[in-house]
Design a protein around this motif. Structure first.
Motif, PDB file in Angstrom:
ATOM      1  N   VAL A 102       8.821  -9.549  16.592  1.00  0.00           N
ATOM      2  CA  VAL A 102       9.842  -8.470  16.920  1.00  0.00           C
ATOM      3  C   VAL A 102      11.058  -8.768  16.305  1.00  0.00           C
ATOM      4  N   GLY A 103      11.780  -7.851  15.750  1.00  0.00           N
ATOM      5  CA  GLY A 103      13.109  -7.895  15.143  1.00  0.00           C
ATOM      6  C   GLY A 103      14.092  -8.267  16.279  1.00  0.00           C
TER       7      GLY A 103
ATOM      8  N   VAL B 139       9.189  -3.760  14.629  1.00  0.00           N
ATOM      9  CA  VAL B 139       8.050  -4.680  14.915  1.00  0.00           C
ATOM     10  C   VAL B 139       7.063  -4.752  14.264  1.00  0.00           C
ATOM     11  N   VAL B 140       6.284  -5.817  14.164  1.00  0.00           N
ATOM     12  CA  VAL B 140       5.040  -6.209  13.253  1.00  0.00           C
ATOM     13  C   VAL B 140       3.922  -6.068  14.236  1.00  0.00           C
ATOM     14  N   LEU B 141       3.071  -5.068  14.046  1.00  0.00           N
ATOM     15  CA  LEU B 141       1.825  -4.971  14.483  1.00  0.00           C
ATOM     16  C   LEU B 141       0.617  -5.396  13.952  1.00  0.00           C
TER      17      LEU B 141
ATOM     18  N   TYR C 134      -1.210  -5.618   8.468  1.00  0.00           N
ATOM     19  CA  TYR C 134      -0.288  -5.302   9.390  1.00  0.00           C
ATOM     20  C   TYR C 134       0.517  -4.089   9.142  1.00  0.00           C
ATOM     21  N   ILE C 135       1.091  -3.534  10.299  1.00  0.00           N
ATOM     22  CA  ILE C 135       1.774  -2.250  10.381  1.00  0.00           C
ATOM     23  C   ILE C 135       3.111  -2.765  10.799  1.00  0.00           C
ATOM     24  N   ILE C 136       4.163  -2.131   9.998  1.00  0.00           N
ATOM     25  CA  ILE C 136       5.553  -2.461  10.531  1.00  0.00           C
ATOM     26  C   ILE C 136       6.053  -1.201  10.946  1.00  0.00           C
TER      27      ILE C 136
END
Length: 94
Positions: free
Chosen positions: A43-44, A10-12, A81-83
């Motif tokens: 979202v993956g 998920v990318v945040l 971004y945070i993954i």
């Protein structure tokens, strides 16, 4: 360019830190604690991960709380971004 997460990733995008305390004290940039609250950007697809079926429970636009030291930070087009894996997300904020 767009980040498209794979598998159960998920990318945040981290939400801005509070600049004042509840008592009204203004915090400088270096003393602000990074919040653990973020918005879901992408979202993956989920699927089979380590032999187990993973269904994605978050969607784009959700506000979430994530594990403090989870994930990887990346910069893209001047944005940070945070993954994280979906399992690093602790809760959805409603």
């Amino acid at each position: 360019m767009k980040l498209i997460p794979l598998s159960d990733r998920v990318v945040l995008k981290q939400l801005e830190a509070e600049e004042t305390t509840k008592s009204g004290i203004i915090l400088t940039g270096s003393s602000q604690e990074k919040p653990q609250e973020a918005e879901v950007i992408a979202v993956g697809p989920g699927g089979m991960v380590d032999g187990k079926q993973v269904d994605m429970l978050v969607k784009e636009g959700d506000k979430v709380i994530y594990a403090r030291y989870g994930g990887n930070t990346v910069k893209l087009d001047g944005e940070e971004y945070i993954i994280v894996k979906q399992s690093d997300i602790l809760a959805i904020v409603e």
